[in-house]
Structure formats: structure tokens, C-alpha cells
Design a protein around this motif. Structure first.
Motif, PDB file in Angstrom:
ATOM      1  N   THR A  59      28.629  65.458 146.923  1.00 46.90           N
ATOM      2  CA  THR A  59      28.792  64.762 145.656  1.00 46.90           C
ATOM      3  C   THR A  59      29.177  63.322 146.007  1.00 46.90           C
ATOM      4  OG1 THR A  59      29.871  64.800 143.492  1.00 46.90           O
ATOM      5  CG2 THR A  59      31.225  65.437 145.386  1.00 46.90           C
ATOM      6  N   ALA A  60      29.718  62.568 145.066  1.00 44.37           N
ATOM      7  CA  ALA A  60      30.038  61.171 145.334  1.00 44.37           C
ATOM      8  C   ALA A  60      31.477  60.869 144.933  1.00 44.37           C
ATOM      9  CB  ALA A  60      29.088  60.258 144.566  1.00 44.37           C
ATOM     10  N   THR A  61      32.038  59.844 145.555  1.00 48.59           N
ATOM     11  CA  THR A  61      33.386  59.401 145.217  1.00 48.59           C
ATOM     12  C   THR A  61      33.548  57.929 145.578  1.00 48.59           C
ATOM     13  OG1 THR A  61      35.750  59.897 145.476  1.00 48.59           O
ATOM     14  CG2 THR A  61      34.404  60.008 147.460  1.00 48.59           C
ATOM     15  N   GLY A  62      34.439  57.239 144.885  1.00 53.62           N
ATOM     16  CA  GLY A  62      34.677  55.839 145.194  1.00 53.62           C
ATOM     17  C   GLY A  62      34.154  54.893 144.122  1.00 53.62           C
ATOM     18  N   THR A  63      34.013  53.634 144.505  1.00 51.32           N
ATOM     19  CA  THR A  63      33.598  52.579 143.572  1.00 51.32           C
ATOM     20  C   THR A  63      32.257  51.987 143.995  1.00 51.32           C
ATOM     21  OG1 THR A  63      35.885  51.990 143.053  1.00 51.32           O
ATOM     22  CG2 THR A  63      34.204  50.329 142.591  1.00 51.32           C
ATOM     23  N   ARG A  64      31.325  51.944 143.076  1.00 49.10           N
ATOM     24  CA  ARG A  64      29.995  51.360 143.305  1.00 49.10           C
ATOM     25  C   ARG A  64      29.849  50.179 142.344  1.00 49.10           C
ATOM     26  NH1 ARG A  64      24.183  52.616 141.796  1.00 49.10           N
ATOM     27  NH2 ARG A  64      22.978  52.675 143.728  1.00 49.10           N
ATOM     28  N   ARG A  65      29.688  48.988 142.893  1.00 48.70           N
ATOM     29  CA  ARG A  65      29.654  47.775 142.073  1.00 48.70           C
ATOM     30  C   ARG A  65      28.230  47.281 141.864  1.00 48.70           C
ATOM     31  NH1 ARG A  65      30.546  42.191 143.890  1.00 48.70           N
ATOM     32  NH2 ARG A  65      30.875  40.877 142.062  1.00 48.70           N
ATOM     33  N   HIS A  66      27.917  46.916 140.613  1.00 45.36           N
ATOM     34  CA  HIS A  66      26.607  46.401 140.223  1.00 45.36           C
ATOM     35  C   HIS A  66      26.815  44.984 139.682  1.00 45.36           C
ATOM     36  CE1 HIS A  66      26.907  50.751 139.837  1.00 45.36           C
ATOM     37  NE2 HIS A  66      25.619  50.840 140.110  1.00 45.36           N
ATOM     38  N   TYR A  67      26.077  44.019 140.175  1.00 50.74           N
ATOM     39  CA  TYR A  67      26.363  42.617 139.853  1.00 50.74           C
ATOM     40  C   TYR A  67      25.113  41.752 140.028  1.00 50.74           C
ATOM     41  CZ  TYR A  67      26.744  42.656 144.945  1.00 50.74           C
ATOM     42  OH  TYR A  67      26.476  42.858 146.279  1.00 50.74           O
ATOM     43  N   GLN A  68      25.257  40.441 139.704  1.00 51.71           N
ATOM     44  CA  GLN A  68      24.160  39.483 139.782  1.00 51.71           C
ATOM     45  C   GLN A  68      22.915  39.996 139.040  1.00 51.71           C
ATOM     46  OE1 GLN A  68      23.394  38.117 143.808  1.00 51.71           O
ATOM     47  NE2 GLN A  68      25.565  37.720 144.205  1.00 51.71           N
ATOM     48  N   ALA A  69      23.133  40.465 137.822  1.00 51.40           N
ATOM     49  CA  ALA A  69      22.037  41.043 137.042  1.00 51.40           C
ATOM     50  C   ALA A  69      21.191  39.963 136.375  1.00 51.40           C
ATOM     51  CB  ALA A  69      22.595  41.983 135.980  1.00 51.40           C
ATOM     52  N   THR A  70      19.905  40.231 136.307  1.00 50.35           N
ATOM     53  CA  THR A  70      18.958  39.366 135.602  1.00 50.35           C
ATOM     54  C   THR A  70      18.061  40.241 134.742  1.00 50.35           C
ATOM     55  OG1 THR A  70      17.334  39.468 137.401  1.00 50.35           O
ATOM     56  CG2 THR A  70      18.943  37.652 137.459  1.00 50.35           C
ATOM     57  N   THR A  71      17.530  39.657 133.682  1.00 51.40           N
ATOM     58  CA  THR A  71      16.598  40.376 132.822  1.00 51.40           C
ATOM     59  C   THR A  71      15.440  39.472 132.454  1.00 51.40           C
ATOM     60  OG1 THR A  71      17.859  39.710 130.860  1.00 51.40           O
ATOM     61  CG2 THR A  71      18.356  41.878 131.790  1.00 51.40           C
ATOM     62  N   ARG A  72      14.287  40.054 132.225  1.00 48.55           N
ATOM     63  CA  ARG A  72      13.154  39.306 131.674  1.00 48.55           C
ATOM     64  C   ARG A  72      12.254  40.285 130.938  1.00 48.55           C
ATOM     65  NH1 ARG A  72       8.494  37.785 135.970  1.00 48.55           N
ATOM     66  NH2 ARG A  72       8.397  39.761 137.115  1.00 48.55           N
ATOM     67  N   SER A  73      11.708  39.815 129.847  1.00 44.89           N
ATOM     68  CA  SER A  73      10.914  40.664 128.962  1.00 44.89           C
ATOM     69  C   SER A  73       9.427  40.493 129.207  1.00 44.89           C
ATOM     70  CB  SER A  73      11.216  40.338 127.494  1.00 44.89           C
ATOM     71  OG  SER A  73      12.579  40.504 127.202  1.00 44.89           O
ATOM     72  N   ALA A  74       8.680  41.576 129.007  1.00 53.16           N
ATOM     73  CA  ALA A  74       7.225  41.508 129.033  1.00 53.16           C
ATOM     74  C   ALA A  74       6.752  40.890 127.730  1.00 53.16           C
ATOM     75  CB  ALA A  74       6.630  42.900 129.197  1.00 53.16           C
ATOM     76  N   SER A  75       5.543  40.367 127.732  1.00 54.14           N
ATOM     77  CA  SER A  75       5.021  39.689 126.547  1.00 54.14           C
ATOM     78  C   SER A  75       4.881  40.618 125.344  1.00 54.14           C
ATOM     79  CB  SER A  75       3.667  39.042 126.866  1.00 54.14           C
ATOM     80  OG  SER A  75       2.752  40.020 127.351  1.00 54.14           O
ATOM     81  N   ASN A  76       4.702  41.927 125.604  1.00 52.78           N
ATOM     82  CA  ASN A  76       4.547  42.868 124.492  1.00 52.78           C
ATOM     83  C   ASN A  76       5.868  43.241 123.835  1.00 52.78           C
ATOM     84  OD1 ASN A  76       5.731  44.635 126.314  1.00 52.78           O
ATOM     85  ND2 ASN A  76       3.889  45.855 126.656  1.00 52.78           N
ATOM     86  N   GLY A  77       6.984  42.835 124.432  1.00 48.04           N
ATOM     87  CA  GLY A  77       8.288  43.097 123.849  1.00 48.04           C
ATOM     88  C   GLY A  77       8.792  44.514 124.018  1.00 48.04           C
ATOM     89  N   ASN A  78       8.004  45.358 124.657  1.00 48.35           N
ATOM     90  CA  ASN A  78       8.380  46.761 124.801  1.00 48.35           C
ATOM     91  C   ASN A  78       8.838  47.119 126.207  1.00 48.35           C
ATOM     92  OD1 ASN A  78       7.761  47.414 122.109  1.00 48.35           O
ATOM     93  ND2 ASN A  78       5.591  47.601 122.620  1.00 48.35           N
ATOM     94  N   SER A  79       8.954  46.122 127.077  1.00 48.30           N
ATOM     95  CA  SER A  79       9.355  46.378 128.451  1.00 48.30           C
ATOM     96  C   SER A  79      10.263  45.250 128.935  1.00 48.30           C
ATOM     97  CB  SER A  79       8.116  46.488 129.354  1.00 48.30           C
ATOM     98  OG  SER A  79       8.486  46.674 130.700  1.00 48.30           O
ATOM     99  N   VAL A  80      11.329  45.627 129.620  1.00 46.78           N
ATOM    100  CA  VAL A  80      12.270  44.653 130.177  1.00 46.78           C
ATOM    101  C   VAL A  80      12.560  45.016 131.629  1.00 46.78           C
ATOM    102  CG1 VAL A  80      14.620  43.719 130.085  1.00 46.78           C
ATOM    103  CG2 VAL A  80      13.366  44.147 127.961  1.00 46.78           C
ATOM    104  N   GLU A  81      12.456  44.024 132.499  1.00 44.71           N
ATOM    105  CA  GLU A  81      12.797  44.223 133.901  1.00 44.71           C
ATOM    106  C   GLU A  81      14.271  43.866 134.091  1.00 44.71           C
ATOM    107  OE1 GLU A  81      10.295  42.555 137.261  1.00 44.71           O
ATOM    108  OE2 GLU A  81      12.103  41.310 137.399  1.00 44.71           O
ATOM    109  N   VAL A  82      15.045  44.808 134.598  1.00 45.99           N
ATOM    110  CA  VAL A  82      16.464  44.584 134.877  1.00 45.99           C
ATOM    111  C   VAL A  82      16.668  44.620 136.384  1.00 45.99           C
ATOM    112  CG1 VAL A  82      18.827  45.379 134.491  1.00 45.99           C
ATOM    113  CG2 VAL A  82      17.103  45.700 132.703  1.00 45.99           C
ATOM    114  N   GLY A  83      17.093  43.493 136.946  1.00 44.27           N
ATOM    115  CA  GLY A  83      17.340  43.423 138.382  1.00 44.27           C
ATOM    116  C   GLY A  83      18.826  43.240 138.646  1.00 44.27           C
ATOM    117  N   PHE A  84      19.329  43.825 139.722  1.00 37.46           N
ATOM    118  CA  PHE A  84      20.749  43.674 140.036  1.00 37.46           C
ATOM    119  C   PHE A  84      21.042  44.096 141.476  1.00 37.46           C
ATOM    120  CE2 PHE A  84      20.049  47.773 137.989  1.00 37.46           C
ATOM    121  CZ  PHE A  84      20.642  48.685 138.858  1.00 37.46           C
TER     122      PHE A  84
END
Length: 223
Positions: A139-164
Motif C-alpha cells: 500500500t502507500a504511506t507518506g506525503t506526495r506533493r503535486h505542484y507547478q500545475a498548468t492548464t490549457r483548453s482544446a478549441s472544442n471546449g470539451n478537453s483540458v490538458e492538466v500538467g504538473f
């Protein structure tokens, strides 16, 4: 965290990182235009209701239980985008990560949270990560940090890329039977860059699902 309730038509299915193996290429790079890889990925509407009883309200976005044990701390150190769709997609990307580790904790790939926050290759990726832990008896234990996130949308408005970025230097595997925490030597292997393609569920109330996952392991840019 969101406190949304989905309409009956979009009730959640009760049946639907760990080791960083992606469904897509780990070195897949985003293009310079607005086209997002996987933007045309369709969504799958969950059909059966799922119970989230027993969890506090803040652990039940969309009515789905994404609560985790006290020794698993997933930190999302990022700012909420001003764009409504990007903000919702980013929040559900975080819920997708929570759903994976909830599956690890519950020892199942069929938790309702996975069905709620993933579809297609995103669901396959999540199940693969959980299965690795199940087979290894971890299983898992401890702290996992997620940071420096960016987002950008597709032209159709139905998809978003989330990077981090992800820092797992204080996040460990733990043997289920013995409770022994497996700690390695800190190194660049603790840092990874994720790119998750989130797609909007057509019948949902602002619900976004992970449809594709790309991972760049040993990401120096995240150190």
C-alpha cells in the motif's frame, strides 16, 4: 474540494502513482498550438449509483468518496485557474489521483471513484497502477506533493490538458502484511512530470474525467 451532486442520468458506476508507467509515451511533448493529444477522446457515462456513506462532506466531491487513510497525504500545491472549465478539470485531475490511491488502500480496481474520474486509457492507467501494488502486496504511506500545475483548453471546449510536477521523495510503499515502510535513497527518480487529458462528461454536472495519462520520469525540471 467540490460538493456537487450529479443528476440521476449521470449517477456513478460502482464498478468501474505509484509505479510510473504511462498509457501514452513518457516523452510525449505538447505541441505549440491549441491541439491537445486525446482531445477527441470520448467519455463514458457511468450508469449505476454508488454509495459514499461514511465519508465527511469534504471527502465526497460529486457524491463520491475519495477519502484516504490518515497516513496518506496528497498535497496539491497549485493555484486555481480563472477559467471555469480549467478550474473544474484541474480539481477533478486531483480527484483522479486520489481515486488511484483510494483503490490502493481499498485493494480494488472497482471503487466508484475510479469510475467517476477516469475513462478510456485513463481508467486503464489507474487500474495498472493499482494492480502493481496489489500484486506486490504493498500500500502507500507518506506525503506526495503535486505542484507547478498548468492548464490549457482544446478549441472544442470539451478537453483540458492538466500538467504538473510530482515529488515523491517523502512517499513510500508499505508492506500490507508487515506494515514495513520501504524507503529508498532520495534521487531524481522521486521527481516526475504528469500530463493528464481531462474530458468533460456530457451528461454530468461539471464532471471531468481523465482520458489519457503521460508521464515523464526523472523530470529534472521538477527538482
Amino acid at each position: 474540494m467540490k460538493r456537487r451532486t450529479l443528476p440521476v442520468a449521470a449517477a456513478l458506476a460502482a464498478t468501474a502513482a505509484l509505479l510510473l508507467t504511462a498509457c501514452g509515451s513518457g516523452d510525449d511533448k505538447a505541441s505549440d498550438n491549441d491541439k491537445i493529444a486525446g482531445a477527441d477522446q470520448g467519455t463514458k457515462t457511468p450508469t449505476a449509483s454508488a454509495s459514499a456513506a461514511g465519508a465527511p462532506a469534504e471527502d465526497k466531491p460529486d457524491g463520491v468518496d475519495v477519502s484516504l487513510p490518515k497516513d496518506v497525504n496528497l498535497v496539491f500545491d497549485w493555484d486555481k485557474p480563472k477559467d471555469k472549465n480549467q478550474a473544474a478539470a484541474m480539481e477533478d485531475a486531483a480527484n483522479y489521483v486520489r481515486a488511484i490511491y483510494r483503490g490502493v488502500d481499498k485493494r480494488t480496481t472497482k471503487d466508484a471513484a475510479l469510475a467517476a474520474y477516469s475513462t478510456g486509457d485513463g481508467l486503464k492507467y489507474a487500474k495498472t497502477q493499482i494492480d502493481v501494488r496489489l500484486k506486490g502486496g504493498w500500500t502507500a504511506t507518506g506525503t506526495r506533493r503535486h505542484y507547478q500545475a498548468t492548464t490549457r483548453s482544446a478549441s472544442n471546449g470539451n478537453s483540458v490538458e492538466v500538467g504538473f510536477c510530482v515529488d515523491s521523495s517523502k512517499f513510500y510503499s508499505k508492506e500490507v502484511k508487515t506494515g514495513k515502510v520501504l524507503k529508498g535513497t532520495p534521487s531524481i527518480t522521486d521527481f516526475d512530470y504528469f500530463k493528464i487529458i481531462m474530458v468533460k462528461l456530457p451528461t454530468g454536472d461539471d464532471l471531468w474525467q481523465a482520458s489519457k495519462v503521460y508521464v515523464e520520469a526523472k523530470a529534472a525540471k521538477c527538482q
